[in-house]
Scaffold this motif. Structure first.
Motif, PDB file in Angstrom:
ATOM      1  N   ASN A 178       6.982 -48.688  -0.691  1.00  0.00           N
ATOM      2  CA  ASN A 178       8.035 -49.312   0.105  1.00  0.00           C
ATOM      3  C   ASN A 178       9.221 -48.392   0.366  1.00  0.00           C
ATOM      4  N   HIS A 179       9.648 -47.638  -0.633  1.00  0.00           N
ATOM      5  CA  HIS A 179      10.754 -46.703  -0.387  1.00  0.00           C
ATOM      6  C   HIS A 179      10.304 -45.626   0.591  1.00  0.00           C
ATOM      7  N   ALA A 180       9.055 -45.206   0.465  1.00  0.00           N
ATOM      8  CA  ALA A 180       8.511 -44.210   1.383  1.00  0.00           C
ATOM      9  C   ALA A 180       8.541 -44.724   2.819  1.00  0.00           C
ATOM     10  N   SER A 181       8.085 -45.958   3.014  1.00  0.00           N
ATOM     11  CA  SER A 181       8.089 -46.557   4.343  1.00  0.00           C
ATOM     12  C   SER A 181       9.504 -46.674   4.892  1.00  0.00           C
ATOM     13  N   CYS A 182      10.397 -47.130   4.044  1.00  0.00           N
ATOM     14  CA  CYS A 182      11.766 -47.394   4.495  1.00  0.00           C
ATOM     15  C   CYS A 182      12.529 -46.103   4.775  1.00  0.00           C
ATOM     16  N   LEU A 183      12.302 -45.076   3.953  1.00  0.00           N
ATOM     17  CA  LEU A 183      12.970 -43.798   4.207  1.00  0.00           C
ATOM     18  C   LEU A 183      12.418 -43.177   5.492  1.00  0.00           C
ATOM     19  N   SER A 184      11.119 -43.304   5.716  1.00  0.00           N
ATOM     20  CA  SER A 184      10.523 -42.798   6.951  1.00  0.00           C
ATOM     21  C   SER A 184      11.114 -43.516   8.163  1.00  0.00           C
ATOM     22  N   TYR A 185      11.275 -44.818   8.037  1.00  0.00           N
ATOM     23  CA  TYR A 185      11.861 -45.612   9.118  1.00  0.00           C
ATOM     24  C   TYR A 185      13.297 -45.181   9.411  1.00  0.00           C
ATOM     25  N   ALA A 186      14.103 -45.033   8.361  1.00  0.00           N
ATOM     26  CA  ALA A 186      15.499 -44.628   8.542  1.00  0.00           C
ATOM     27  C   ALA A 186      15.586 -43.230   9.145  1.00  0.00           C
ATOM     28  N   ALA A 187      14.719 -42.332   8.669  1.00  0.00           N
ATOM     29  CA  ALA A 187      14.701 -40.962   9.200  1.00  0.00           C
ATOM     30  C   ALA A 187      14.302 -40.967  10.674  1.00  0.00           C
ATOM     31  N   MET A 188      13.332 -41.799  11.023  1.00  0.00           N
ATOM     32  CA  MET A 188      12.921 -41.927  12.423  1.00  0.00           C
ATOM     33  C   MET A 188      14.092 -42.410  13.285  1.00  0.00           C
ATOM     34  N   ARG A 189      14.841 -43.381  12.770  1.00  0.00           N
ATOM     35  CA  ARG A 189      15.996 -43.906  13.511  1.00  0.00           C
ATOM     36  C   ARG A 189      17.032 -42.820  13.757  1.00  0.00           C
ATOM     37  N   ARG A 190      17.161 -41.884  12.813  1.00  0.00           N
ATOM     38  CA  ARG A 190      18.140 -40.808  12.978  1.00  0.00           C
ATOM     39  C   ARG A 190      17.523 -39.568  13.644  1.00  0.00           C
ATOM     40  N   GLY A 191      16.200 -39.540  13.743  1.00  0.00           N
ATOM     41  CA  GLY A 191      15.545 -38.416  14.387  1.00  0.00           C
ATOM     42  C   GLY A 191      15.434 -37.176  13.531  1.00  0.00           C
ATOM     43  N   ILE A 192      15.208 -37.375  12.221  1.00  0.00           N
ATOM     44  CA  ILE A 192      15.083 -36.239  11.303  1.00  0.00           C
ATOM     45  C   ILE A 192      13.773 -36.340  10.532  1.00  0.00           C
ATOM     46  N   PRO A 193      13.285 -35.212   9.953  1.00  0.00           N
ATOM     47  CA  PRO A 193      12.009 -35.237   9.222  1.00  0.00           C
ATOM     48  C   PRO A 193      12.103 -36.023   7.911  1.00  0.00           C
ATOM     49  N   CYS A 194      10.956 -36.550   7.486  1.00  0.00           N
ATOM     50  CA  CYS A 194      10.868 -37.241   6.197  1.00  0.00           C
ATOM     51  C   CYS A 194       9.581 -36.822   5.499  1.00  0.00           C
ATOM     52  N   HIS A 195       9.711 -36.314   4.270  1.00  0.00           N
ATOM     53  CA  HIS A 195       8.571 -35.863   3.465  1.00  0.00           C
ATOM     54  C   HIS A 195       8.415 -36.795   2.267  1.00  0.00           C
ATOM     55  N   VAL A 196       7.190 -37.273   2.051  1.00  0.00           N
ATOM     56  CA  VAL A 196       6.954 -38.292   1.028  1.00  0.00           C
ATOM     57  C   VAL A 196       5.796 -37.917   0.121  1.00  0.00           C
ATOM     58  N   VAL A 197       6.007 -37.997  -1.193  1.00  0.00           N
ATOM     59  CA  VAL A 197       4.930 -37.869  -2.176  1.00  0.00           C
ATOM     60  C   VAL A 197       4.544 -39.278  -2.609  1.00  0.00           C
ATOM     61  N   MET A 198       3.258 -39.620  -2.460  1.00  0.00           N
ATOM     62  CA  MET A 198       2.768 -40.959  -2.796  1.00  0.00           C
ATOM     63  C   MET A 198       1.544 -40.856  -3.700  1.00  0.00           C
ATOM     64  N   PRO A 199       1.381 -41.785  -4.659  1.00  0.00           N
ATOM     65  CA  PRO A 199       0.161 -41.804  -5.458  1.00  0.00           C
ATOM     66  C   PRO A 199      -1.053 -42.061  -4.565  1.00  0.00           C
ATOM     67  N   ARG A 200      -2.162 -41.424  -4.844  1.00  0.00           N
ATOM     68  CA  ARG A 200      -3.358 -41.607  -4.018  1.00  0.00           C
ATOM     69  C   ARG A 200      -3.845 -43.049  -4.063  1.00  0.00           C
ATOM     70  N   THR A 201      -3.444 -43.797  -5.113  1.00  0.00           N
ATOM     71  CA  THR A 201      -3.863 -45.193  -5.271  1.00  0.00           C
ATOM     72  C   THR A 201      -2.949 -46.182  -4.561  1.00  0.00           C
ATOM     73  N   ALA A 202      -1.909 -45.711  -3.896  1.00  0.00           N
ATOM     74  CA  ALA A 202      -0.999 -46.619  -3.182  1.00  0.00           C
ATOM     75  C   ALA A 202      -1.785 -47.394  -2.127  1.00  0.00           C
TER      76      ALA A 202
END
Length: 316
Positions: free
Chosen positions: A80-104
């Protein structure tokens, strides 16, 4: 350790308002009768990325200077934080890099990618997650937005309980799930000033009960790789969130895996909304400890609704 205050929360609310939704509060006569309490569900699953974490993520992203924002943001998250940070970054037009467990859950990975987040997968443990993230941050130079142990994030999460108090007057307590403690910390921050008479109650899975054990022991006890159907609650407390938990939380209750699934079914059936397992833990603990909530006006934060519809917990 920079501890956010009430003014930080108010500033966060002003900053994020154009980018988030004022989510509704719902109730159910059936669930009120079942619990003997008046329950008010704050539906953060209605946020565009499907979770409350858009509040803290958006506050962090839009609080960056132009120079800081150029290299983007990075985090590690079960979803959820990954999704939300990606969304916020998209709104501002900047890159977002996310490390997620393979089991997510695949639904959460899909949401991250839909908002433009770049995923690096790791093993499902805190140590693996932090090791993979260190590599990503070294390569990108992005601003680290921790999923919960970040003053900007906690101030943003505190805006949820501000709205809930304004939408449902006179609450005796607010119950929210606890993993790393970002939402609970934000709730403590807000209520300490806005409604000090309202108790903050945390709810946690029995199989990932490190916050409960920390609370009882008076010090952080961290598990490296706990397992639970409530996949959003598998991370340990950190120093900043422990400050709020140890100073402001009234009680932590736990629920079994089956109790969480049963509560999830009740929310889907009687509130007619999609709530993920982590969001169902508060209702599960209320049903398990009726005497603590009987006759009370209780706010419950439905923290998210991102579920894999092909892998619902009661169909496994």
């Amino acid at each position: 350790m920079q501890i956010p205050n009430y003014d930080d929360m108010l500033a966060a609310h002003d900053r994020i308002r154009p980018h988030i939704r004022l989510t509704p509060v719902r109730s159910s006569d059936y669930l009120n009768d079942l619990t003997g309490a008046q329950l008010f569900f704050k539906c953060e699953n209605f946020q565009e990325p499907g979770a409350f974490k858009v509040r803290g993520a958006t506050n962090a992203v839009f609080g960056l200077t132009k120079e800081q924002a150029k290299k983007g943001v990075a985090t590690h998250s079960s979803g959820n934080h990954a999704s939300c940070l990606s969304y916020a970054a998209m709104r501002r037009g900047i890159p977002c890099h996310v490390v997620m467990p393979r089991t997510a859950p695949q639904a959460k990975k899909d949401t991250v990618r839909r908002f433009g987040g770049k995923i690096t997968e790791c093993e499902p443990s805190t140590s693996s997650r932090e090791e993979a993230f260190a590599r990503v941050q070294a390569e990108t130079g992005s601003d680290f937005v921790h999923p919960y142990n970040d003053s900007r994030v906690i101030a943003g999460q505190g805006t949820c309980s501000k709205e809930l108090i304004e939408q449902a007057d006179g609450l005796d307590m607010i119950v929210a799930p606890i993993g790393g403690g970002g939402m609970i910390s934000g709730t403590c921050l807000t209520l300490a000033t806005l409604a000090p008479e309202t108790q903050v109650i945390a709810a946690e899975p029995e199989t990932a009960d490190d916050a409960f054990r920390s609370f009882k022991a008076g010090q952080i006890i961290a598990d490296d790789a706990p397992k639970s159907v409530a996949d959003g609650l598998l991370v340990p407390l950190k120093d900043l969130t422990w400050y709020f938990v140890s100073n402001h939380v009234a009680e932590i209750y736990t629920a079994s895996e089956q109790e969480i699934i049963d509560a999830m079914k009740l929310i889907w059936k009687h509130l007619r909304i999609v709530a993920e397992p982590s969001s169902s833990v508060p209702l599960a603990t209320i049903l398990k400890n009726p005497d603590a909530f009987m006759g009370k006006r209780v706010g419950i934060i439905i923290t998210g609704g991102n579920v894999d519809l092909d892998r619902l917990p009661w169909t496994k």
